[in-house]
Write a protein that holds these residues in place. Structure first.
Motif, PDB file in Angstrom:
ATOM      1  N   HIS A  65       0.822  -1.015  -0.089  1.00 27.85           N
ATOM      2  CA  HIS A  65      -0.087   0.012  -0.083  1.00 27.85           C
ATOM      3  C   HIS A  65       0.874   1.267   0.060  1.00 27.85           C
ATOM      4  N   PHE A  66       0.641   2.031  -0.969  1.00 22.46           N
ATOM      5  CA  PHE A  66       1.161   3.485  -1.021  1.00 22.46           C
ATOM      6  C   PHE A  66       0.401   4.408  -0.687  1.00 22.46           C
ATOM      7  N   ILE A  67       0.351   4.867   0.673  1.00 14.39           N
ATOM      8  CA  ILE A  67      -0.841   5.373   1.296  1.00 14.39           C
ATOM      9  C   ILE A  67      -0.476   6.979   0.795  1.00 14.39           C
ATOM     10  N   ASP A  68      -1.771   7.676   0.397  1.00 14.18           N
ATOM     11  CA  ASP A  68      -1.522   9.048   0.158  1.00 14.18           C
ATOM     12  C   ASP A  68      -1.689   9.921   1.481  1.00 14.18           C
ATOM     13  N   VAL A  69      -0.335  10.602   1.555  1.00  8.50           N
ATOM     14  CA  VAL A  69      -0.155  11.383   2.739  1.00  8.50           C
ATOM     15  C   VAL A  69       0.282  12.693   2.519  1.00  8.50           C
ATOM     16  N   GLY A  70      -0.038  13.043   1.113  1.00 10.91           N
ATOM     17  CA  GLY A  70       0.024  14.349   0.702  1.00 10.91           C
ATOM     18  C   GLY A  70       1.649  14.416   0.161  1.00 10.91           C
ATOM     19  N   GLN A  71       2.400  15.553   0.528  1.00  5.08           N
ATOM     20  CA  GLN A  71       3.903  15.517   0.362  1.00  5.08           C
ATOM     21  C   GLN A  71       4.633  14.667   1.352  1.00  5.08           C
ATOM     22  N   GLY A  72       5.032  13.528   1.072  1.00  5.58           N
ATOM     23  CA  GLY A  72       5.608  12.547   2.223  1.00  5.58           C
ATOM     24  C   GLY A  72       5.518  11.157   1.778  1.00  5.58           C
ATOM     25  N   ASP A  73       6.039  10.324   2.482  1.00  7.14           N
ATOM     26  CA  ASP A  73       6.144   8.822   2.165  1.00  7.14           C
ATOM     27  C   ASP A  73       5.187   8.085   3.356  1.00  7.14           C
ATOM     28  N   ALA A  74       4.559   6.987   3.019  1.00  9.78           N
ATOM     29  CA  ALA A  74       4.020   6.056   3.972  1.00  9.78           C
ATOM     30  C   ALA A  74       3.535   4.928   3.280  1.00  9.78           C
ATOM     31  N   ASN A  75       4.452   4.082   3.319  1.00 11.36           N
ATOM     32  CA  ASN A  75       4.082   2.561   2.774  1.00 11.36           C
ATOM     33  C   ASN A  75       3.906   1.584   3.646  1.00 11.36           C
ATOM     34  N   PHE A  76       2.904   0.767   3.442  1.00  8.14           N
ATOM     35  CA  PHE A  76       2.464  -0.317   4.446  1.00  8.14           C
ATOM     36  C   PHE A  76       2.438  -1.610   3.513  1.00  8.14           C
ATOM     37  N   ILE A  77       3.000  -2.545   3.963  1.00  5.81           N
ATOM     38  CA  ILE A  77       3.275  -3.808   3.145  1.00  5.81           C
ATOM     39  C   ILE A  77       2.660  -5.042   3.940  1.00  5.81           C
ATOM     40  N   GLU A  78       1.594  -5.650   3.438  1.00  6.38           N
ATOM     41  CA  GLU A  78       1.013  -7.054   3.869  1.00  6.38           C
ATOM     42  C   GLU A  78       2.181  -8.206   3.458  1.00  6.38           C
ATOM     43  N   LEU A  79       3.043  -8.682   4.251  1.00  6.54           N
ATOM     44  CA  LEU A  79       3.673  -9.691   3.692  1.00  6.54           C
ATOM     45  C   LEU A  79       3.167 -10.976   3.541  1.00  6.54           C
ATOM     46  N   PRO A  80       3.558 -11.625   2.338  1.00 10.41           N
ATOM     47  CA  PRO A  80       2.897 -13.252   2.218  1.00 10.41           C
ATOM     48  C   PRO A  80       2.976 -14.080   3.464  1.00 10.41           C
ATOM     49  N   ASN A  81       4.076 -13.875   4.356  1.00 17.84           N
ATOM     50  CA  ASN A  81       3.894 -14.836   5.397  1.00 17.84           C
ATOM     51  C   ASN A  81       3.126 -14.290   6.674  1.00 17.84           C
ATOM     52  N   GLY A  82       2.320 -13.184   6.407  1.00 15.56           N
ATOM     53  CA  GLY A  82       1.591 -12.794   7.470  1.00 15.56           C
ATOM     54  C   GLY A  82       2.088 -11.528   8.272  1.00 15.56           C
ATOM     55  N   ASP A  83       3.168 -11.234   8.201  1.00 20.21           N
ATOM     56  CA  ASP A  83       3.683 -10.328   8.877  1.00 20.21           C
ATOM     57  C   ASP A  83       3.584  -8.889   7.849  1.00 20.21           C
ATOM     58  N   THR A  84       3.691  -7.632   8.923  1.00 16.60           N
ATOM     59  CA  THR A  84       3.374  -6.359   8.103  1.00 16.60           C
ATOM     60  C   THR A  84       4.710  -5.564   8.366  1.00 16.60           C
ATOM     61  N   MET A  85       4.665  -4.645   7.424  1.00 19.16           N
ATOM     62  CA  MET A  85       5.894  -3.474   7.611  1.00 19.16           C
ATOM     63  C   MET A  85       5.140  -2.028   7.333  1.00 19.16           C
ATOM     64  N   LEU A  86       5.990  -1.320   7.887  1.00 12.84           N
ATOM     65  CA  LEU A  86       5.671   0.288   7.407  1.00 12.84           C
ATOM     66  C   LEU A  86       6.609   0.936   7.330  1.00 12.84           C
ATOM     67  N   ILE A  87       6.883   1.386   6.343  1.00 10.65           N
ATOM     68  CA  ILE A  87       8.313   2.235   5.861  1.00 10.65           C
ATOM     69  C   ILE A  87       7.619   3.871   6.038  1.00 10.65           C
ATOM     70  N   ASP A  88       8.184   4.438   6.624  1.00  8.99           N
ATOM     71  CA  ASP A  88       7.789   5.735   6.794  1.00  8.99           C
ATOM     72  C   ASP A  88       6.307   6.050   7.285  1.00  8.99           C
ATOM     73  N   ALA A  89       5.767   7.194   7.775  1.00  9.49           N
ATOM     74  CA  ALA A  89       4.621   7.646   8.017  1.00  9.49           C
ATOM     75  C   ALA A  89       4.212   8.979   7.817  1.00  9.49           C
ATOM     76  N   GLY A  90       4.606   9.617   6.778  1.00  5.55           N
ATOM     77  CA  GLY A  90       4.338  10.913   6.467  1.00  5.55           C
ATOM     78  C   GLY A  90       4.741  12.123   7.613  1.00  5.55           C
ATOM     79  N   GLU A  91       4.100  13.232   7.483  1.00  2.00           N
ATOM     80  CA  GLU A  91       4.062  14.364   8.313  1.00  2.00           C
ATOM     81  C   GLU A  91       3.529  13.708   9.633  1.00  2.00           C
ATOM     82  N   ALA A  92       3.911  14.472  10.679  1.00  2.00           N
ATOM     83  CA  ALA A  92       3.068  14.334  11.995  1.00  2.00           C
ATOM     84  C   ALA A  92       1.420  14.492  11.810  1.00  2.00           C
ATOM     85  N   TYR A  93       1.081  15.791  11.038  1.00  2.00           N
ATOM     86  CA  TYR A  93      -0.186  15.917  10.833  1.00  2.00           C
ATOM     87  C   TYR A  93      -0.922  14.880   9.973  1.00  2.00           C
ATOM     88  N   GLU A  94      -0.196  14.129   9.543  1.00  2.59           N
ATOM     89  CA  GLU A  94      -0.937  13.162   8.676  1.00  2.59           C
ATOM     90  C   GLU A  94      -1.000  11.599   9.512  1.00  2.59           C
TER      91      GLU A  94
END
Ligand code: ZN
Length: 288
Positions: A44-73
């Protein structure tokens, strides 16, 4: 092929150990050890305006979040992940200490049970960064150093490895960005944070990837010709805010990407973007 495998698995399930002889067409998957799996990787490439927030549901059931955008997002990110039904996140990666990447992480870490946190060895005196460090400490978590060569996961058909940063010191913060490659079956995803041409050049590992999270919001400081040729993406995702003051993405970056693929998605135009893979095929869904 996938349907046949599912039917076959179903037959095996209902018939116990009985032998089943089915004619399965000889597809070109015999060239690959991996066969399309029912367990999907959902990026998932989450729309957080100007910034990055990538959430990944891995096939083994684990999850990963790469960045979470600005504090107000942060609420955008938290709501998104909660709507998927998760109360915990296995891996949290803060690519580098800029606020458009780590701003939302403190709230995320206070909301979800987090197992592992990775960040590069970079120093920042910003309030946002100090607040994040405080939050991590208060939660009793340790920060694992993110750097080239760090293996996050290495399972049968699933590998997650960091390809950058490769040096200890940089003059610009962007080059501290953790660059991460996820390989599932025959499909690879490359997450580049805001790594610029200097870091791209330092990476000696195999950067080839089917799906590229384009570096630094499509800025022309990243996605150098040489690097892009090595990645050779079939899908490019740009996480960028509409009408941002940086003029991201740069038209030159878009032009370069178009030489490789027509599958270019942007959060400013498409909203949140979902890329699914069974390890062989890729499917894209967009909010807009
Ligand atoms: Zn950024």
């Amino acid at each position: 092929m996938k349907k046949i495998i599912i039917v076959l698995m179903f037959l095996v399930l209902i018939s116990g150990c009985a032998k089943i002889n089915l004619d399965i067409p000889n597809s070109n998957s015999s060239n690959n050890e991996f066969e399309a799996s029912e367990d999907e990787l959902v990026a998932h490439f989450i729309d957080v305006g100007q910034g990055d927030a990538n959430f990944i549901e891995l096939p083994n059931g684990d999850t990963m979040l790469i960045d979470a955008g600005e504090a107000y997002e942060s609420d955008t990110v938290i709501d998104y992940i909660e709507n998927l039904g998760y109360t915990d996140i296995d891996y949290v990666i803060g690519t580098h200490p800029h606020t458009d990447h780590i701003g939302g992480l403190a709230d995320v870490i206070n909301t979800f049970d987090v197992a592992f946190i990775y960040m590069p060895k970079a120093v920042s005196t910003s309030k946002t960064y100090e607040n994040l460090l405080e939050t991590i400490k208060n939660k009793g978590l340790n920060i694992h150093t993110g750097a080239s060569g760090v293996e996050v996961l290495n399972e049968d058909n699933l590998a997650i490895e960091m390809l950058a940063p490769n040096a200890e010191k940089y003059s610009g913060m962007n080059n501290y960005s953790i660059v991460l490659k996820i390989t599932y079956g025959n499909i690879s995803f490359l997450y580049t944070g805001d790594a610029e041409a200097l870091s791209e050049k330092e990476i000696t590992s195999d950067v080839s990837a089917d799906v590229l999270k384009v570096g630094h919001h499509g800025s022309d400081t990243s996605t150098s010709n040489e690097f892009l040729a090595r990645v050779n993406p079939s899908y490019a995702i740009i996480s960028v805010g509409a009408n941002n003051s940086y003029n991201h993405p740069s038209s030159s970056t878009i032009k370069k990407l178009e030489e490789y693929t027509n599958n270019i998605y942007r959060t400013d135009l498409n909203g949140s973007i979902i890329v699914k893979s069974d390890g062989i095929n890729i499917e894209v869904e967009t909010e807009k």
